[in-house]
Design an enzyme around this catalytic site. Structure first.
Site, PDB file in Angstrom:
ATOM      1  N   ASP A 191      -0.033   5.130   0.793  1.00 19.67           N
ATOM      2  CA  ASP A 191      -0.236   6.090   1.890  1.00 19.67           C
ATOM      3  C   ASP A 191      -0.205   5.366   3.242  1.00 19.67           C
ATOM      4  O   ASP A 191      -1.013   4.469   3.478  1.00 19.67           O
ATOM      5  CB  ASP A 191      -1.620   6.762   1.771  1.00 19.67           C
ATOM      6  CG  ASP A 191      -1.755   7.596   0.504  1.00 19.67           C
ATOM      7  OD1 ASP A 191      -0.722   7.993  -0.046  1.00 19.67           O
ATOM      8  OD2 ASP A 191      -2.897   7.846   0.092  1.00 19.67           O
ATOM      9  N   SER A 206      -5.502   4.948  -4.251  1.00 26.47           N
ATOM     10  CA  SER A 206      -5.423   6.351  -4.670  1.00 26.47           C
ATOM     11  C   SER A 206      -5.277   6.534  -6.177  1.00 26.47           C
ATOM     12  O   SER A 206      -4.400   5.949  -6.806  1.00 26.47           O
ATOM     13  CB  SER A 206      -4.248   7.035  -3.971  1.00 26.47           C
ATOM     14  OG  SER A 206      -4.098   8.343  -4.468  1.00 26.47           O
ATOM     15  N   ARG A 265     -11.945   7.950  -2.559  1.00 26.42           N
ATOM     16  CA  ARG A 265     -12.306   9.363  -2.355  1.00 26.42           C
ATOM     17  C   ARG A 265     -13.811   9.522  -2.157  1.00 26.42           C
ATOM     18  O   ARG A 265     -14.274  10.176  -1.230  1.00 26.42           O
ATOM     19  CB  ARG A 265     -11.840  10.177  -3.561  1.00 26.42           C
ATOM     20  CG  ARG A 265     -11.921  11.675  -3.363  1.00 26.42           C
ATOM     21  CD  ARG A 265     -11.476  12.398  -4.628  1.00 26.42           C
ATOM     22  NE  ARG A 265     -10.255  11.831  -5.158  1.00 26.42           N
ATOM     23  CZ  ARG A 265      -9.868  11.917  -6.433  1.00 26.42           C
ATOM     24  NH1 ARG A 265     -10.608  12.567  -7.307  1.00 26.42           N
ATOM     25  NH2 ARG A 265      -8.753  11.345  -6.845  1.00 26.42           N
ATOM     26  N   ASN A 274      -4.272   9.238  -7.237  1.00 28.84           N
ATOM     27  CA  ASN A 274      -3.113  10.135  -7.321  1.00 28.84           C
ATOM     28  C   ASN A 274      -1.789   9.391  -7.225  1.00 28.84           C
ATOM     29  O   ASN A 274      -0.732  10.026  -7.151  1.00 28.84           O
ATOM     30  CB  ASN A 274      -3.201  11.196  -6.219  1.00 28.84           C
ATOM     31  CG  ASN A 274      -4.315  12.193  -6.496  1.00 28.84           C
ATOM     32  OD1 ASN A 274      -4.312  12.863  -7.526  1.00 28.84           O
ATOM     33  ND2 ASN A 274      -5.297  12.264  -5.603  1.00 28.84           N
ATOM     34  N   GLY A 308      -7.488   3.983   3.405  1.00 27.38           N
ATOM     35  CA  GLY A 308      -7.664   2.904   2.438  1.00 27.38           C
ATOM     36  C   GLY A 308      -8.979   2.959   1.680  1.00 27.38           C
ATOM     37  O   GLY A 308      -9.219   2.165   0.777  1.00 27.38           O
ATOM     38  N   ASP A 367      -1.428  -0.402   6.098  1.00 24.84           N
ATOM     39  CA  ASP A 367      -1.587   0.310   7.372  1.00 24.84           C
ATOM     40  C   ASP A 367      -3.065   0.447   7.756  1.00 24.84           C
ATOM     41  O   ASP A 367      -3.367   0.928   8.840  1.00 24.84           O
ATOM     42  CB  ASP A 367      -0.980   1.723   7.301  1.00 24.84           C
ATOM     43  CG  ASP A 367      -1.801   2.634   6.417  1.00 24.84           C
ATOM     44  OD1 ASP A 367      -2.079   2.241   5.263  1.00 24.84           O
ATOM     45  OD2 ASP A 367      -2.177   3.728   6.872  1.00 24.84           O
ATOM     46  N   ASP A 374       0.878  -1.159   0.000  1.00 26.45           N
ATOM     47  CA  ASP A 374       0.000   0.000   0.000  1.00 26.45           C
ATOM     48  C   ASP A 374       0.928   1.225   0.000  1.00 26.45           C
ATOM     49  O   ASP A 374       2.100   1.121   0.380  1.00 26.45           O
ATOM     50  CB  ASP A 374      -0.877  -0.040   1.268  1.00 26.45           C
ATOM     51  CG  ASP A 374      -1.681   1.229   1.436  1.00 26.45           C
ATOM     52  OD1 ASP A 374      -2.372   1.609   0.484  1.00 26.45           O
ATOM     53  OD2 ASP A 374      -1.601   1.844   2.523  1.00 26.45           O
TER      54      ASP A 374
END
Ligand code: BG6
Ligand code: MG
Length: 214
Positions: free
Chosen positions: A10, A115, A48, A117, A45, A169, A8
């Site tokens: 972020d 994400s 958006r 991004n 996780g 996380d 993962d």
């Protein structure tokens, strides 16, 4: 036998949670919706749009589809403003060392992030070079806890889920890894989650877990 690791992004390889928090906080404040770090923790996780729905569940008014789209777009613009200021220094040296060490052992590495991004983050932080495959919010239709993002990552690596580890996380990410048939390693928030197979304190502990012992 483990042949690949799906990370993962972020909260594992780098820390953009603060940027998500600040961007969502600006939107929530605009509409007088209560929002704090505790609500933000529920967004780890999560996509958006689903994050927005969680935030709006704390409001007592209804929002039209057009309003929701505007809010999500505005949040993303604010968030990307923070991302554009990221540099390679935003990735810890020991994180790069671990990635190099694992690659040196012949393991295939992939990113598995919700994400959209991800490409911008990887570019700004110069992380793309460590990975054989990228699976992110741009190529999935179901977000974590659905296993799609990790199943696609394993597929891009030409490996079976049983040959891969997922490092996460977020609880939703551990659930996604488990649902896909991966061994799960939990860091940070997920290190305290009962469903995590191998909790670790720091990414530097990853090469030492029994399944990766040489
Ligand atoms: C995940 C974050 O990595 O990406 C979530 O943990 C976030 O908090 C999700 O909502 C989607 O991110 P983006 O960049 O597509 O808005
Ligand atoms: Mg995460």
């Amino acid at each position: 036998m483990i042949k690949g690791i799906v990370f993962d992004l972020d909260g594992v390889l780098l820390f953009t949670d603060r940027f998500h928090y600040l961007a969502w906080k600006a939107i929530a404040d605009q509409y007088q919706i209560p929002f704090d770090e505790k609500v933000n923790d529920r967004l780890r996780g999560v996509s958006r749009r689903e994050s927005l729905d969680i935030i709006l569940s704390y409001s007592d008014r209804d929002f039209s589809e057009a309003e929701k789209e505007d809010m999500a777009a505005e949040k993303n613009e604010l968030y990307r403003g923070y991302l554009r200021k990221m540099t390679p220094a935003d990735v810890r040296d020991d994180t790069r060392a671990v990635l190099e060490r694992l690659r040196g052992r012949g393991l295939k590495l992939a990113v598995g992030s919700s994400s959209k991004n991800t490409p911008l983050i990887l570019e700004k932080t110069d992380l793309a070079k460590y990975f054989d495959a990228i699976s992110d919010g741009n190529n999935i239709t179901h977000s974590k806890p659905h296993p799609e993002v990790f199943l696609k990552a394993a597929d891009y690596l030409n490996l079976q889920p049983s040959e891969c580890i997922v490092v996460e996380d977020a609880e939703a990410g551990i659930d996604a890894g488990a649902a896909g048939g991966f061994l799960t390693v939990g860091i940070g928030y997920a290190a305290h989650y009962a469903k995590t197979d191998r909790p670790i304190q720091s990414l530097s502990d990853l090469p030492e877990i029994p399944e990766l012992a040489v």
